[in-house]
Every structure is written in structure tokens, then in C-alpha cells.
Design a protein around this motif. Sequence first.
Motif, PDB file in Angstrom:
ATOM      1  N   GLU A   1     -24.464   2.850   9.875  1.00 49.23           N
ATOM      2  CA  GLU A   1     -25.208   3.767   8.998  1.00 49.23           C
ATOM      3  C   GLU A   1     -24.904   5.221   9.358  1.00 49.23           C
ATOM      4  OE1 GLU A   1     -28.137   5.033   6.161  1.00 49.23           O
ATOM      5  OE2 GLU A   1     -27.536   2.979   6.522  1.00 49.23           O
ATOM      6  N   ASP A   2     -24.910   5.533  10.657  1.00 47.12           N
ATOM      7  CA  ASP A   2     -24.674   6.904  11.099  1.00 47.12           C
ATOM      8  C   ASP A   2     -23.370   6.957  11.891  1.00 47.12           C
ATOM      9  OD1 ASP A   2     -24.722   9.505  11.981  1.00 47.12           O
ATOM     10  OD2 ASP A   2     -26.635   9.356  13.022  1.00 47.12           O
ATOM     11  N   TRP A   3     -22.294   7.236  11.192  1.00 46.22           N
ATOM     12  CA  TRP A   3     -20.972   7.231  11.830  1.00 46.22           C
ATOM     13  C   TRP A   3     -20.712   8.485  12.656  1.00 46.22           C
ATOM     14  CZ3 TRP A   3     -21.805   7.151   6.580  1.00 46.22           C
ATOM     15  CH2 TRP A   3     -21.534   8.326   5.882  1.00 46.22           C
ATOM     16  N   ILE A   4     -21.595   9.482  12.577  1.00 45.89           N
ATOM     17  CA  ILE A   4     -21.466  10.702  13.368  1.00 45.89           C
ATOM     18  C   ILE A   4     -22.101  10.522  14.757  1.00 45.89           C
ATOM     19  CG2 ILE A   4     -22.094  13.155  13.467  1.00 45.89           C
ATOM     20  CD1 ILE A   4     -20.000  12.526  11.347  1.00 45.89           C
ATOM     21  N   ALA A   5     -23.065   9.632  14.860  1.00 42.94           N
ATOM     22  CA  ALA A   5     -23.781   9.415  16.120  1.00 42.94           C
ATOM     23  C   ALA A   5     -22.815   8.942  17.212  1.00 42.94           C
ATOM     24  CB  ALA A   5     -24.885   8.378  15.923  1.00 42.94           C
ATOM     25  N   PRO A   6     -23.094   9.309  18.473  1.00 43.18           N
ATOM     26  CA  PRO A   6     -22.195   8.897  19.560  1.00 43.18           C
ATOM     27  C   PRO A   6     -22.170   7.378  19.766  1.00 43.18           C
ATOM     28  CG  PRO A   6     -24.070  10.142  20.412  1.00 43.18           C
ATOM     29  CD  PRO A   6     -24.179  10.145  18.924  1.00 43.18           C
ATOM     30  N   LYS A   7     -23.290   6.714  19.517  1.00 43.61           N
ATOM     31  CA  LYS A   7     -23.340   5.257  19.658  1.00 43.61           C
ATOM     32  C   LYS A   7     -23.538   4.655  18.275  1.00 43.61           C
ATOM     33  CE  LYS A   7     -25.644   1.447  21.764  1.00 43.61           C
ATOM     34  NZ  LYS A   7     -25.575   0.735  22.931  1.00 43.61           N
ATOM     35  N   HIS A   8     -22.608   3.831  17.860  1.00 42.87           N
ATOM     36  CA  HIS A   8     -22.674   3.213  16.543  1.00 42.87           C
ATOM     37  C   HIS A   8     -23.516   1.946  16.580  1.00 42.87           C
ATOM     38  CE1 HIS A   8     -18.584   5.220  15.523  1.00 42.87           C
ATOM     39  NE2 HIS A   8     -19.599   6.051  15.371  1.00 42.87           N
ATOM     40  N   ILE A   9     -24.473   1.854  15.665  1.00 43.10           N
ATOM     41  CA  ILE A   9     -25.301   0.664  15.534  1.00 43.10           C
ATOM     42  C   ILE A   9     -25.121   0.129  14.122  1.00 43.10           C
ATOM     43  CG2 ILE A   9     -27.641  -0.265  15.605  1.00 43.10           C
ATOM     44  CD1 ILE A   9     -28.301   1.944  17.639  1.00 43.10           C
ATOM     45  N   TYR A  10     -24.795  -1.152  14.045  1.00 45.43           N
ATOM     46  CA  TYR A  10     -24.500  -1.818  12.773  1.00 45.43           C
ATOM     47  C   TYR A  10     -25.639  -2.752  12.382  1.00 45.43           C
ATOM     48  CZ  TYR A  10     -19.606  -0.434  13.452  1.00 45.43           C
ATOM     49  OH  TYR A  10     -18.449   0.276  13.611  1.00 45.43           O
ATOM     50  N   PRO A  11     -25.777  -3.033  11.087  1.00 46.49           N
ATOM     51  CA  PRO A  11     -26.717  -4.084  10.681  1.00 46.49           C
ATOM     52  C   PRO A  11     -26.279  -5.419  11.283  1.00 46.49           C
ATOM     53  CG  PRO A  11     -25.997  -2.815   8.774  1.00 46.49           C
ATOM     54  CD  PRO A  11     -25.151  -2.386   9.941  1.00 46.49           C
ATOM     55  N   SER A  12     -27.222  -6.288  11.546  1.00 48.15           N
ATOM     56  CA  SER A  12     -26.922  -7.566  12.195  1.00 48.15           C
ATOM     57  C   SER A  12     -25.984  -8.440  11.369  1.00 48.15           C
ATOM     58  CB  SER A  12     -28.220  -8.324  12.480  1.00 48.15           C
ATOM     59  OG  SER A  12     -28.890  -8.608  11.262  1.00 48.15           O
ATOM     60  N   THR A  13     -25.820  -8.149  10.102  1.00 52.80           N
ATOM     61  CA  THR A  13     -24.972  -8.947   9.221  1.00 52.80           C
ATOM     62  C   THR A  13     -23.487  -8.605   9.334  1.00 52.80           C
ATOM     63  OG1 THR A  13     -25.294  -7.323   7.461  1.00 52.80           O
ATOM     64  CG2 THR A  13     -26.825  -9.176   7.520  1.00 52.80           C
ATOM     65  N   THR A  14     -23.141  -7.561  10.049  1.00 54.75           N
ATOM     66  CA  THR A  14     -21.776  -7.044  10.059  1.00 54.75           C
ATOM     67  C   THR A  14     -20.753  -8.053  10.561  1.00 54.75           C
ATOM     68  OG1 THR A  14     -22.639  -4.812  10.384  1.00 54.75           O
ATOM     69  CG2 THR A  14     -20.307  -5.151  10.866  1.00 54.75           C
ATOM     70  N   GLU A  15     -21.016  -8.681  11.697  1.00 50.84           N
ATOM     71  CA  GLU A  15     -20.028  -9.599  12.267  1.00 50.84           C
ATOM     72  C   GLU A  15     -19.792 -10.812  11.369  1.00 50.84           C
ATOM     73  OE1 GLU A  15     -20.184  -8.802  17.010  1.00 50.84           O
ATOM     74  OE2 GLU A  15     -21.786 -10.044  16.187  1.00 50.84           O
ATOM     75  N   SER A  16     -20.861 -11.383  10.831  1.00 49.77           N
ATOM     76  CA  SER A  16     -20.714 -12.536   9.932  1.00 49.77           C
ATOM     77  C   SER A  16     -19.929 -12.150   8.688  1.00 49.77           C
ATOM     78  CB  SER A  16     -22.082 -13.076   9.512  1.00 49.77           C
ATOM     79  OG  SER A  16     -22.789 -13.524  10.623  1.00 49.77           O
ATOM     80  N   LEU A  17     -20.257 -11.015   8.138  1.00 47.65           N
ATOM     81  CA  LEU A  17     -19.567 -10.560   6.933  1.00 47.65           C
ATOM     82  C   LEU A  17     -18.090 -10.288   7.222  1.00 47.65           C
ATOM     83  CD1 LEU A  17     -20.226 -10.032   3.981  1.00 47.65           C
ATOM     84  CD2 LEU A  17     -20.703  -7.664   4.583  1.00 47.65           C
ATOM     85  N   ALA A  18     -17.792  -9.678   8.351  1.00 48.54           N
ATOM     86  CA  ALA A  18     -16.394  -9.412   8.711  1.00 48.54           C
ATOM     87  C   ALA A  18     -15.610 -10.721   8.844  1.00 48.54           C
ATOM     88  CB  ALA A  18     -16.334  -8.613  10.016  1.00 48.54           C
ATOM     89  N   LYS A  19     -16.212 -11.752   9.436  1.00 47.17           N
ATOM     90  CA  LYS A  19     -15.548 -13.053   9.553  1.00 47.17           C
ATOM     91  C   LYS A  19     -15.260 -13.650   8.181  1.00 47.17           C
ATOM     92  CE  LYS A  19     -17.496 -14.270  14.028  1.00 47.17           C
ATOM     93  NZ  LYS A  19     -18.477 -15.088  14.732  1.00 47.17           N
ATOM     94  N   ILE A  20     -16.220 -13.534   7.289  1.00 47.50           N
ATOM     95  CA  ILE A  20     -16.024 -14.081   5.927  1.00 47.50           C
ATOM     96  C   ILE A  20     -14.902 -13.329   5.226  1.00 47.50           C
ATOM     97  CG2 ILE A  20     -17.108 -14.337   3.671  1.00 47.50           C
ATOM     98  CD1 ILE A  20     -18.938 -15.956   5.144  1.00 47.50           C
TER      99      ILE A  20
END
Length: 161
Positions: free
Chosen positions: A32-51
Motif C-alpha cells: 500500500e505504501d511503497w515509499i515507507a522504509p518497510k513494505h507491508i503487503y496484504p496477506s493475499t499477496t503471496e497466494s495471488l502471486a503463486k496463482i
Amino acid sequence: MNEEAKITEEDADPISPEICSRANKVIILMPEDWIAPKHIYPSTTESLAKIFRSESAPVEVLDSGPLALRDSRSTDWIAPTFFVSSMLLSENPTAVTVALGILSNYVYDAFRGLKKDPTVKINLVHNDTLTGTTKKVRYEGPVSGLNQLEKIASKWAPAKK
């Protein structure tokens, strides 16, 4: 009950030239915040990337390695932010359509038997290389309405000469 979609467009923080360059070939799943030093993704990201990988869709995650994930306790399905470049859209005009189709099928399967038309929250971000501006489009509504985002993204593709 047929839920209305909410779509908003706003200026967004700029995307680095390195990320813009990567996005010439793929849609990038971003936090959501790509400017922040630590990137936090929605929990769905890894599953969606695999699909996406299994379907050979032109998508990759911004960060490599283990991701910091935020689990959202909601009946809504929250997608990672999709970064789409004009270059990708000019070279592969169906990339967003394919990605949103895969996302729709995944969400329908995840909610099978629970909700007929689940609510999805997703951001599309676009950096216009001609003007140097970055826009974020937020969609919150039924998964059946994601085609509205396809129409918005199709306007971002540069005109063919």
C-alpha cells in the motif's frame, strides 16, 4: 443485494525509475505504501502471486524473499496494489484484463458458498511517463464490477501511431 462500486482517483507518491523500468514488462504487486522504509503487503499477496505464476500472467511482486504481511480480518477481499505502466499497456494491452480475470476467479473460489459477489478492495497505480505524474485508482465493490478498472487502465495506454 447488489452493491455499488466506489471508485476514486487521486495523485499518488512517485514511483522510482527502477520500479517503472521493471513495470515495462509486468504488472508489479506493490505494498500500500511503497515509499515507507518497510513494505507491508496484504496477506493475499503471496497466494495471488503463486496463482499468477501458474497462469503465466505478466505479474511479479515488488520485493523478493519473504514478505511482511498484514492479515486483515474482514469479509472483504483485499488485494495488493497493482502498478501498471503505459509501456506495458502499449506492448500487452490485455495484461490488466488477464490479471483481473485471474483475480476474479480466485476471489470467487475463495468465497464459494459464503458470498455470491464478494467485495474486493484494490488499487491500480499508473505512472504517466509523458507528464511524470502518478495516479492511484481505488476500487471497492463487488468482484463482478472489476471490469470498470479494465476500462480505466485501457485509457492509460499510449495512442498507437
